[in-house]
Design a protein around this motif. Sequence first.
Motif, PDB file in Angstrom:
ATOM      1  N   ILE A   1      -4.004   6.973  -3.367  1.00  0.00           N
ATOM      2  CA  ILE A   1      -3.633   5.717  -2.719  1.00  0.00           C
ATOM      3  C   ILE A   1      -3.377   4.693  -3.809  1.00  0.00           C
ATOM      4  CG2 ILE A   1      -4.369   3.879  -1.156  1.00  0.00           C
ATOM      5  CD1 ILE A   1      -6.256   5.860   0.157  1.00  0.00           C
TER       6      ILE A   1
ATOM      7  N   VAL B   1      -5.625  10.496   1.375  1.00  0.00           N
ATOM      8  CA  VAL B   1      -4.450   9.763   1.859  1.00  0.00           C
ATOM      9  C   VAL B   1      -4.625   9.322   3.310  1.00  0.00           C
ATOM     10  CG1 VAL B   1      -2.856  10.867   0.262  1.00  0.00           C
ATOM     11  CG2 VAL B   1      -3.286  11.919   2.464  1.00  0.00           C
TER      12      VAL B   1
ATOM     13  N   VAL C   1       0.865  -1.179   0.000  1.00  0.00           N
ATOM     14  CA  VAL C   1       0.000   0.000   0.000  1.00  0.00           C
ATOM     15  C   VAL C   1       0.901   1.228   0.000  1.00  0.00           C
ATOM     16  CG1 VAL C   1      -1.779   1.307   1.229  1.00  0.00           C
ATOM     17  CG2 VAL C   1      -1.829  -1.194   1.259  1.00  0.00           C
TER      18      VAL C   1
ATOM     19  N   MET D   1      -7.993   1.276   5.963  1.00  0.00           N
ATOM     20  CA  MET D   1      -8.004   0.457   4.750  1.00  0.00           C
ATOM     21  C   MET D   1      -8.655  -0.893   5.003  1.00  0.00           C
ATOM     22  SD  MET D   1      -7.421   0.282   1.558  1.00  0.00           S
ATOM     23  CE  MET D   1      -6.638   1.893   1.454  1.00  0.00           C
TER      24      MET D   1
ATOM     25  N   SER E   1      -5.308   5.670   3.854  1.00  0.00           N
ATOM     26  CA  SER E   1      -4.285   4.638   3.640  1.00  0.00           C
ATOM     27  C   SER E   1      -3.822   4.022   4.954  1.00  0.00           C
ATOM     28  CB  SER E   1      -3.084   5.236   2.897  1.00  0.00           C
ATOM     29  OG  SER E   1      -2.475   6.262   3.673  1.00  0.00           O
TER      30      SER E   1
ATOM     31  N   ARG F   1       1.101   5.482  -0.120  1.00  0.00           N
ATOM     32  CA  ARG F   1       0.399   6.748   0.088  1.00  0.00           C
ATOM     33  C   ARG F   1       1.070   7.833  -0.738  1.00  0.00           C
ATOM     34  NH1 ARG F   1       0.781   7.852   5.887  1.00  0.00           N
ATOM     35  NH2 ARG F   1       2.934   8.438   5.377  1.00  0.00           N
TER      36      ARG F   1
ATOM     37  N   TYR G   1      -7.053   8.361  -7.045  1.00  0.00           N
ATOM     38  CA  TYR G   1      -6.540   9.674  -6.676  1.00  0.00           C
ATOM     39  C   TYR G   1      -7.580  10.750  -6.973  1.00  0.00           C
ATOM     40  CZ  TYR G   1      -5.592  10.170 -11.706  1.00  0.00           C
ATOM     41  OH  TYR G   1      -5.719  10.230 -13.068  1.00  0.00           O
TER      42      TYR G   1
ATOM     43  N   CYS H   1     -13.877  10.123   2.519  1.00  0.00           N
ATOM     44  CA  CYS H   1     -12.758  11.040   2.312  1.00  0.00           C
ATOM     45  C   CYS H   1     -13.161  12.498   2.179  1.00  0.00           C
ATOM     46  CB  CYS H   1     -11.955  10.628   1.078  1.00  0.00           C
ATOM     47  SG  CYS H   1     -12.818  10.900  -0.482  1.00  0.00           S
TER      48      CYS H   1
END
Length: 641
Positions: free
Chosen positions: A444, A552, A392, A560, A555, A394, A538, A513
């Motif tokens: 991410i 972000v 993963v 997650m 993440s 960021r 993104y 988000c």
Amino acid sequence: MNTTSTSASTDKYLRRVGSQRPNALLYSDGVGSVVDLPHLSVVVQGLDYWDYRQATDFELTEPRLLQRVRQILGPHVRQLRATPHREVDGSDPDDTEANRIGVPVSPFPRWMRCTHCNTLAGINAEGTSPFRFENKNKYRPDEARFVHDCRPAAPGGRKVLQPTVVPARFVTACTGGHLDEFPYIEYVHRAGSCSKGREGRLTLLDPGGNYGSQITIRCSCGARRTMREALKHHRTPGSNALPSCRARHPHLGWFDPKGCTAQVRAMVLGASNQWFSLLAKALYIPALGSELAALVDKHWGRLSKVGSLEILAFALDTMPELSPLRDHDHAAIWAEIQARQKVDEDLPDEPVDLTAREYEALTDPTKARRDRNFTADVVATPPAWAGLLSKVVRLSRLRETKAMVGFTRVDAPDWGEPDSSQRAPLSRTDLDWVPASTTHGEGIFLVLQPDVIEAWEKAAERSQHLSRLRAAHVRWRNNRQLEGPPEDHWPGDRYLLLHTLSHLLVREIALECGYSSASITERIYSNAERDEAGILLYTAASDSEGTLGGLVRLSDPIQMDRLLRAAFANARRCSSDPLCGEHAPLTPEETLHGAACHACLFASETTCERGNRFLDRRLIVPIDPGEPELALSEYFTVGTA
């Protein structure tokens, strides 16, 4: 972006008639599109009419993207230019470089209808006939308003406000990218002539509501006809309701000398299939491992014009913006410049792959130098999902550059293929630039375990369901007469898997988000030859500072883990089940998706890179007993949170 009215490309100063966001020039209101203004509609003119002579510092630097654009349009393209826009800094909006350049437009369609008496006529009608429309603001294009002098004079000589005329409702278009006025006179007289000649008066009667086909065109000579036959023209074999395509490009002000054999069709003004942009996109990736290479990339807009070591030395001494390069050896800088110039001149036969370098930098951010346009860090993988995710990443800072290479009409392009054979031109002549824009944001990046993908692909090769999707893809391309063998344009089985998982995550991320799902964009890395299996989600904004960090933050391993659990759980159900869950393309269908619909997987055009094609929930979780081995969830185990 400021839209300006023009009748000739030599006009020194043009009146501002409206404004638009810079990115709209690439997505919705670009070259060749029809834009609605308060009192009329206009077509955005071709690049030949744009005047950058008074502009400075509009060039964008993205060498990899420029190479791809040159491969599509030709080696004559040498520059990416930002769309004209002004910064909101309190300065006089009519005295900025962007306003002096503007985006030139011209009225289209030129047929208009009186809102009072329904008279239908062209705005360039001559004489003093009772159906002539007049522009009350001839010398102020920014206040242009056409009126019809059809109301009788008021008693006592009082002034009467004459009704405004509006653009006529229909135009014609074809898959060759041509756009034209609807032939009202020829249509109502069934290709004949009016017995009253120039005195014939057309009216358009619109009952409103959902009765578009009942709109009637009448002539004072007695001829009348509804729009039913025109709207059915392209669906009726052998129909001669409309004339042949005249191969007109109103944005270029000409008729294509090559002509056109495509079938013309009537289209409502403002229809969504009137204009589809063709874009090439690339993420900014710093030069891998070399500080000097990164600096040359950053200042390539200036350095690309350097022709010798002596000119380089002079440029370094006289240009303050090149000061970061002064401490480096001039010979090494010149070698970097020559290497890039050689790449620019040598255009490969195969399409330039913009994703290989991106995937390398995203999977191992330590190889790419961090700067204000690229900041990436590997973060901990959620322990419960270690069986699915190998990494993963960021991305706190990223920059995306988009360049417009053309557009299509009627049929949407095969997404991901900006070099479509149906691409309409942006200019008459071969110009050395194309419009582009940059956005800054965050994202991410997820990398899936290669052994899981490999095991799933072995089952996919034997799947009857995926065989039906491949067959539907062949029919889809054949029905649209797209160039190339359909098999060569199949995105690959792993692409369908990654694409579906991406859409599931977009829906969950949008709830957390702070950005809408339309503000989140996906980028899928699924090259099987390079063993790529990554998903980049993104969000980006045209503001130089980008976005605010809401994406972000997700993440984090705990966040997650929760998102992935919700995505897999929600993939099992849809409010449209069982219709959605049981859907599969059967002959002669050409739908390019399986168990997917607006209630579960479909996303906006700004999000999906394939136009909501190649999606299927049964590739993620078993939703029917037919082929449970086709579900990704069968190839790994989710641990406890």
